[in-house]
Design an enzyme around this catalytic site. Structure first.
Site, PDB file in Angstrom:
ATOM      1  N   PRO A 166       0.851  -1.190   0.000  1.00 55.77           N
ATOM      2  CA  PRO A 166       0.000   0.000   0.000  1.00 55.77           C
ATOM      3  C   PRO A 166       0.884   1.236   0.000  1.00 55.77           C
ATOM      4  O   PRO A 166       1.832   1.310   0.774  1.00 55.77           O
ATOM      5  CB  PRO A 166      -0.768  -0.119   1.326  1.00 55.77           C
ATOM      6  CG  PRO A 166       0.103  -0.957   2.211  1.00 55.77           C
ATOM      7  CD  PRO A 166       0.901  -1.861   1.313  1.00 55.77           C
ATOM      8  N   CYS A 188       3.390   2.843  10.147  1.00 62.31           N
ATOM      9  CA  CYS A 188       3.545   4.173   9.552  1.00 62.31           C
ATOM     10  C   CYS A 188       4.234   5.132  10.532  1.00 62.31           C
ATOM     11  O   CYS A 188       3.817   5.271  11.681  1.00 62.31           O
ATOM     12  CB  CYS A 188       2.184   4.728   9.151  1.00 62.31           C
ATOM     13  SG  CYS A 188       2.330   6.361   8.413  1.00 62.31           S
TER      14      CYS A 188
HETATM   15  C1  FMN Z   1       4.650   7.221  -1.064  1.00 64.38           C
HETATM   16  C2  FMN Z   1       4.497   6.097  -0.050  1.00 64.38           C
HETATM   17  C3  FMN Z   1       3.288   5.896   0.580  1.00 64.38           C
HETATM   18  C4  FMN Z   1       3.135   4.859   1.517  1.00 64.38           C
HETATM   19  N1  FMN Z   1       1.898   4.628   2.072  1.00 64.38           N
HETATM   20  C5  FMN Z   1       1.719   3.553   2.882  1.00 64.38           C
HETATM   21  C6  FMN Z   1       0.417   3.210   3.362  1.00 64.38           C
HETATM   22  O1  FMN Z   1      -0.595   3.859   3.051  1.00 64.38           O
HETATM   23  N2  FMN Z   1       0.317   2.126   4.190  1.00 64.38           N
HETATM   24  C7  FMN Z   1       1.413   1.365   4.537  1.00 64.38           C
HETATM   25  O2  FMN Z   1       1.266   0.386   5.277  1.00 64.38           O
HETATM   26  N3  FMN Z   1       2.639   1.670   4.083  1.00 64.38           N
HETATM   27  C8  FMN Z   1       2.811   2.717   3.254  1.00 64.38           C
HETATM   28  N4  FMN Z   1       4.069   2.978   2.739  1.00 64.38           N
HETATM   29  C9  FMN Z   1       5.191   2.052   3.025  1.00 64.38           C
HETATM   30  C10 FMN Z   1       5.278   0.972   1.925  1.00 64.38           C
HETATM   31  O3  FMN Z   1       4.118   0.169   1.919  1.00 64.38           O
HETATM   32  C11 FMN Z   1       6.514   0.066   2.119  1.00 64.38           C
HETATM   33  O4  FMN Z   1       6.450  -0.523   3.387  1.00 64.38           O
HETATM   34  C12 FMN Z   1       7.834   0.848   2.010  1.00 64.38           C
HETATM   35  O5  FMN Z   1       7.807   1.701   0.876  1.00 64.38           O
HETATM   36  C13 FMN Z   1       9.036  -0.110   1.892  1.00 64.38           C
HETATM   37  O6  FMN Z   1       8.901  -0.976   0.785  1.00 64.38           O
HETATM   38  P1  FMN Z   1       9.663  -0.689  -0.629  1.00 64.38           P
HETATM   39  O7  FMN Z   1      11.120  -0.510  -0.312  1.00 64.38           O
HETATM   40  O8  FMN Z   1       9.386  -1.917  -1.468  1.00 64.38           O
HETATM   41  O9  FMN Z   1       9.064   0.554  -1.194  1.00 64.38           O
HETATM   42  C14 FMN Z   1       4.239   4.024   1.824  1.00 64.38           C
HETATM   43  C15 FMN Z   1       5.465   4.254   1.197  1.00 64.38           C
HETATM   44  C16 FMN Z   1       5.617   5.255   0.256  1.00 64.38           C
HETATM   45  C17 FMN Z   1       6.942   5.436  -0.432  1.00 64.38           C
END
Ligand code: FMN
Length: 336
Positions: A17, A111
């Protein structure tokens, strides 16, 4: 309980998400060109849902939070993610999740946003394990009361100021969630250090020691599908969640990397996304597309200039016209 979680094959490759990124518009595009095993909505405030529906009495059609819960059938299985710290509010939010036909409910316990932590929600729950367990139970109860049991999952981190997996994961497991996704960093680390993938085996071992069928998924810095598959094998995780790797690459879950896609394909996809955005997310401002414009319009001659032109647009038709003009100038063949 039997649910889509147990029916899918291992390892599950799921889409993270991301607020203002993986909205209904981008998810529709992703579902069409390269569907993951599970999708999540952007997070939605459980308290906000209660307030807007029960106190303000906003009709659902006019409620921006209900619009954040819009999805199309092609995205299934899809999980509604909520944040909150009051069991009665999380139980309440499970109601709309049932009536809207979601396949599951996820509670955000990771978060780091200050405004969310101030409410005792998000990563703040890592410091309040009793409450965290209550929220899982409340989500299950709320769904049952609304008429349909739903699998409840949690997305969290390895700790708050320091890694506390040995304490934290058993607390969550005791509440018997269907799945736990672990973003392999502490709250304090935000996203500033590389994710600690070496810790994922421990999460798997803690689950195994508990003798439970809760699935454990790892998350953080996964570059592409190949990287995800390798990490699943190395760690024994039941699934891998990919987030930022989807920026500019809706084909991620087919195994294609950014380098495997042509600028013309990316521009065509961006136009489709802008159209879906206009159709599905009114009255959200076109500004939100900027993150996508940045990611889709990169790594080719004239990208910076085109990006600047697209950033100034306010409608999908206008954005498409700028792309056509660019292509006419550069003779780039675009599939549309
Ligand atoms: C722009 C943005 C918005 C995010 N919004 C959420 C969210 O609504 N809920 C959530 O659980 N994590 C949120 N995250 C965290 C991501 O789900 C994820 O845990 C984090 O980006 C690490 O994974 P990645 O390295 O594959 O991006 C968000 C991350 C980004 C960059």
């Amino acid at each position: 309980m039997e649910s889509f979680w147990n029916q899918s094959t291992r390892p599950r490759m799921v889409l993270a998400p991301m607020a203002d990124v993986t909205d209904a518009a981008y998810r529709r595009l992703i579902a069409q060109v390269g569907k993951p095993d599970v999708m999540w909505t952007e997070f939605v405030s459980a308290d906000g849902l209660y307030h807007t529906r029960e106190i303000q009495r906003l009709p659902d059609a006019e409620n921006p939070l209900m619009r954040d819960l819009a999805y199309t059938d092609g995205e299934r299985p899809i999980v509604a993610q909520f944040f909150g710290s009051k069991p009665e509010m999380i139980a309440y939010a499970a109601g709309p999740a049932v009536t809207l036909g979601f396949d599951g409910v996820d509670i955000n316990m990771g978060c780091p946003d200050r405004s969310i932590e101030k409410q005792g929600a998000g990563a703040a729950l890592i410091k309040d394990p009793v409450r965290a367990a209550e929220l899982i139970a409340a989500a299950k109860d709320g769904a049952l009361r609304a008429g349909r049991p739903l699998p409840v999952s949690v997305k969290t981190r390895i700790g708050y100021n320091k890694e506390i997996l040995d304490e934290w994961i058993p607390v969550l497991l005791a509440a018997r969630p269907a799945a736990i996704t672990v973003h392999l960093r502490t709250r304090k680390e935000m996203s500033l250090v590389p994710a600690h993938w070496e810790l994922m085996r421990r999460v798997v071992a803690l689950r195994d020691a508990a003798g439970q069928d809760t699935l454990v998924l790892g998350n953080g810095d996964v570059r592409d599908l190949e990287d995800a598959k390798r990490k699943a094998v190395e760690t024994g995780a039941d699934g891998i969640m990919l987030g930022r790797a989807i920026f500019g690459n809706p084909w991620l879950f087919t195994g294609r990397t950014h380098d495997d896609t042509s600028p013309a394909e990316r521009l065509a996809a961006l136009i489709t996304l802008a159209r879906y955005f206009e159709e599905l997310t009114p009255p959200k401002h076109f500004q939100i597309l900027k993150k996508h414009i940045k990611a889709f319009v990169s790594d080719f001659n004239g990208a910076a200039e085109l990006r600047a032109a697209l950033m100034a647009t306010t409608r999908a038709t206008e954005l498409a016209a700028r792309v056509v003009e660019y292509e006419a100038r550069t003779h780039t063949a675009t599939r549309r």
